[in-house]
Design a protein around this motif. Structure first.
Motif, mmCIF file in Angstrom:
data_model
loop_
_atom_site.group_PDB
_atom_site.id
_atom_site.type_symbol
_atom_site.label_atom_id
_atom_site.label_comp_id
_atom_site.label_asym_id
_atom_site.label_seq_id
_atom_site.Cartn_x
_atom_site.Cartn_y
_atom_site.Cartn_z
ATOM 1 N N ASP A 174 -16.124 30.675 -0.132
ATOM 2 C CA ASP A 174 -16.857 29.461 0.612
ATOM 3 C C ASP A 174 -18.295 29.571 0.570
ATOM 4 O O ASP A 174 -18.945 29.535 1.844
ATOM 5 C CB ASP A 174 -16.449 29.859 2.286
ATOM 6 C CG ASP A 174 -16.832 31.486 2.536
ATOM 7 O OD1 ASP A 174 -16.935 32.185 1.639
ATOM 8 O OD2 ASP A 174 -16.163 31.754 3.623
ATOM 9 N N GLN A 175 -18.988 30.224 -0.602
ATOM 10 C CA GLN A 175 -20.276 30.067 -0.794
ATOM 11 C C GLN A 175 -20.353 29.076 -1.996
ATOM 12 O O GLN A 175 -20.055 29.236 -3.135
ATOM 13 C CB GLN A 175 -20.943 31.442 -0.967
ATOM 14 C CG GLN A 175 -21.178 32.240 0.149
ATOM 15 C CD GLN A 175 -21.582 33.606 -0.263
ATOM 16 O OE1 GLN A 175 -22.208 33.874 -1.318
ATOM 17 N NE2 GLN A 175 -21.263 34.474 0.705
ATOM 18 N N GLU A 208 -21.554 21.826 -8.878
ATOM 19 C CA GLU A 208 -21.547 22.703 -7.732
ATOM 20 C C GLU A 208 -20.254 23.371 -7.710
ATOM 21 O O GLU A 208 -18.956 22.461 -7.497
ATOM 22 C CB GLU A 208 -21.847 21.882 -6.451
ATOM 23 C CG GLU A 208 -21.234 20.813 -6.002
ATOM 24 C CD GLU A 208 -21.664 20.072 -4.698
ATOM 25 O OE1 GLU A 208 -20.960 19.996 -3.889
ATOM 26 O OE2 GLU A 208 -22.800 19.364 -4.940
ATOM 27 N N ILE A 209 -20.219 24.516 -7.323
ATOM 28 C CA ILE A 209 -18.936 25.021 -7.485
ATOM 29 C C ILE A 209 -18.839 26.572 -6.404
ATOM 30 O O ILE A 209 -20.084 26.722 -6.043
ATOM 31 C CB ILE A 209 -18.631 25.849 -8.934
ATOM 32 C CG1 ILE A 209 -19.969 26.625 -9.285
ATOM 33 C CG2 ILE A 209 -18.214 24.743 -10.109
ATOM 34 C CD1 ILE A 209 -19.572 27.528 -10.752
ATOM 35 N N SER A 210 -17.829 27.022 -6.006
ATOM 36 C CA SER A 210 -17.956 28.386 -5.293
ATOM 37 C C SER A 210 -18.030 29.737 -6.611
ATOM 38 O O SER A 210 -17.932 29.454 -7.618
ATOM 39 C CB SER A 210 -16.768 28.685 -4.617
ATOM 40 O OG SER A 210 -15.661 28.660 -5.384
ATOM 41 N N TRP A 211 -18.186 30.818 -5.986
ATOM 42 C CA TRP A 211 -18.448 31.754 -6.873
ATOM 43 C C TRP A 211 -16.908 32.133 -7.225
ATOM 44 O O TRP A 211 -16.441 32.575 -8.299
ATOM 45 C CB TRP A 211 -18.948 33.166 -6.036
ATOM 46 C CG TRP A 211 -20.322 33.132 -5.761
ATOM 47 C CD1 TRP A 211 -20.602 33.080 -4.312
ATOM 48 C CD2 TRP A 211 -21.088 33.256 -6.572
ATOM 49 N NE1 TRP A 211 -22.053 33.254 -4.387
ATOM 50 C CE2 TRP A 211 -22.457 33.328 -5.810
ATOM 51 C CE3 TRP A 211 -21.176 33.594 -7.918
ATOM 52 C CZ2 TRP A 211 -23.777 33.670 -6.321
ATOM 53 C CZ3 TRP A 211 -22.610 33.755 -8.538
ATOM 54 C CH2 TRP A 211 -23.817 33.957 -7.808
ATOM 55 N N LYS A 235 -8.184 35.979 -6.687
ATOM 56 C CA LYS A 235 -7.586 35.601 -5.287
ATOM 57 C C LYS A 235 -9.055 34.956 -4.603
ATOM 58 O O LYS A 235 -9.975 35.845 -4.704
ATOM 59 C CB LYS A 235 -6.894 36.532 -4.679
ATOM 60 C CG LYS A 235 -5.679 36.675 -4.988
ATOM 61 C CD LYS A 235 -4.922 37.784 -4.044
ATOM 62 C CE LYS A 235 -3.430 37.999 -4.671
ATOM 63 N NZ LYS A 235 -2.837 38.716 -3.564
ATOM 64 N N PRO A 236 -8.748 33.732 -3.988
ATOM 65 C CA PRO A 236 -10.150 33.298 -3.205
ATOM 66 C C PRO A 236 -10.211 34.141 -1.922
ATOM 67 O O PRO A 236 -9.270 34.215 -1.182
ATOM 68 C CB PRO A 236 -9.848 31.831 -2.806
ATOM 69 C CG PRO A 236 -8.295 31.811 -2.992
ATOM 70 C CD PRO A 236 -8.086 32.760 -3.924
ATOM 71 N N ALA A 250 -24.585 29.550 2.599
ATOM 72 C CA ALA A 250 -23.073 29.024 2.732
ATOM 73 C C ALA A 250 -23.441 27.903 1.634
ATOM 74 O O ALA A 250 -22.190 27.647 0.963
ATOM 75 C CB ALA A 250 -22.390 28.632 3.742
ATOM 76 N N PHE A 251 -24.093 27.303 1.383
ATOM 77 C CA PHE A 251 -24.361 25.933 0.581
ATOM 78 C C PHE A 251 -25.912 25.955 0.182
ATOM 79 O O PHE A 251 -26.592 25.942 0.934
ATOM 80 C CB PHE A 251 -24.033 24.708 1.194
ATOM 81 C CG PHE A 251 -24.151 23.526 0.438
ATOM 82 C CD1 PHE A 251 -23.159 23.112 -0.192
ATOM 83 C CD2 PHE A 251 -25.580 22.592 0.159
ATOM 84 C CE1 PHE A 251 -23.239 22.128 -0.966
ATOM 85 C CE2 PHE A 251 -25.398 21.694 -0.377
ATOM 86 C CZ PHE A 251 -24.453 21.372 -1.102
#
Length: 285
Positions: A174-175, A208-211, A235-236, A250-251
């Motif tokens: 969620d980052q 743009e992606i999450s870790w 796992k997320p 967060a963004f």
């Protein structure tokens, strides 16, 4: 053109030296050469080097530790920048300063523009924002994020190590941001210098992606070229599942369109640059 690179031993510092144009005369210093918290030492060294341009790739980047060492972080990320600006003011030179997505609070729903309002939410972010404030109109500020390079200390290499050691990993999902290959960032910096640019610019790889997304891609690409034998379960997890002393945005996607327009080049997708870095990492053995 005489160019002094600070932070020479870091990921970006090494990339800047590797991609420097042949017409540039480079001096490179690192923490073993000059203590950036020692104003007299730094001032004296800058006088000896007498560069026409300083590329400041040095920084205090221990994001979590900065919560307890904000004065030290401020000395490196801001006070030292002021000294560099003063040296360039006296000589008629230019400072190219590298900053971070952490100057933003991460509440935006669209990529951050260079002139968007800053609102850092961590000590690290505050000290980097303070450093930006010393720059003059004729200087260059380049903000970037999630930097990685072969042989460096970074998320990509940490993931590869953990994937070799563990059967299961939890990675924050969620980052949201965008990775930056140090070689591409260095090329952009040299390009802005060559163009005689001034002002604030953003650079990261396209997308743009999450870790979590980044970790999955690292696993897939690393296995394909033999850096890891098998892909563990990834796992997320949420930021709240993995609390840290410093709050992360967060963004923090950075809009690089102005940079690409000035340089007249293309915005390379993050996965393409990841692939190139992993090939370099494999070659290092």
């Amino acid at each position: 053109m005489r160019v002094l690179i600070t932070g020479a031993g870091g990921q970006l510092g090494r990339a800047l030296q590797a991609t420097a144009p042949g017409t540039v005369e480079i001096s490179a210093i690192d923490v073993d050469d000059v203590d950036l918290t020692d104003a007299a030492m730094l001032t004296a060294r800058l006088a000896v080097e007498a560069p026409e341009i300083i590329i400041n790739a040095a920084a205090y980047t221990a994001v979590d530790r900065a919560e307890e060492e904000e004065d030290l972080a401020l000395a490196i990320n801001s006070d030292a920048v002021a000294i560099m600006v003063e040296a360039m003011e006296q000589s008629g030179g230019k400072l190219v300063h590298v900053s971070t997505d952490f100057v933003f609070d991460g509440t935006s729903s669209q990529a951050y523009q260079p002139d968007d309002a800053r609102a850092p939410i961590s000590a690290y972010g505050r000290t980097k924002a303070a450093g930006e404030d010393h720059l003059r109109d004729q200087d260059i500020l380049v903000r970037t994020a999630w930097v990685y390079a072969a042989g460096g200390a970074n998320f990509v290499r940490t993931m590869i190590r953990l994937m070799k050691e563990r059967d299961e990993l939890g990675v924050v999902a969620d980052q949201i941001g965008a990775p930056t290959w140090a070689t591409g960032l260095a090329t952009t910096i040299w390009g802005l210098i060559e163009k005689g640019a001034a002002g604030t610019f953003h650079h990261s790889d396209a997308g743009e992606i999450s870790w979590y997304d980044f970790a999955v891609a690292i696993a897939e690409e690393a296995q394909q070229i033999g850096l890891i034998e098998r892909i563990p379960t990834i796992k997320p997890i949420t930021t709240s599942d993995y609390p840290t002393p410093a709050t992360r945005p967060a963004f923090s996607v950075l809009d690089s369109s102005t940079t690409r327009t000035v340089l007249g080049d293309t915005h390379t997708p993050w996965r393409e640059n990841l692939r190139a870095m992993l090939k370099e990492e494999k070659a290092l053995g």
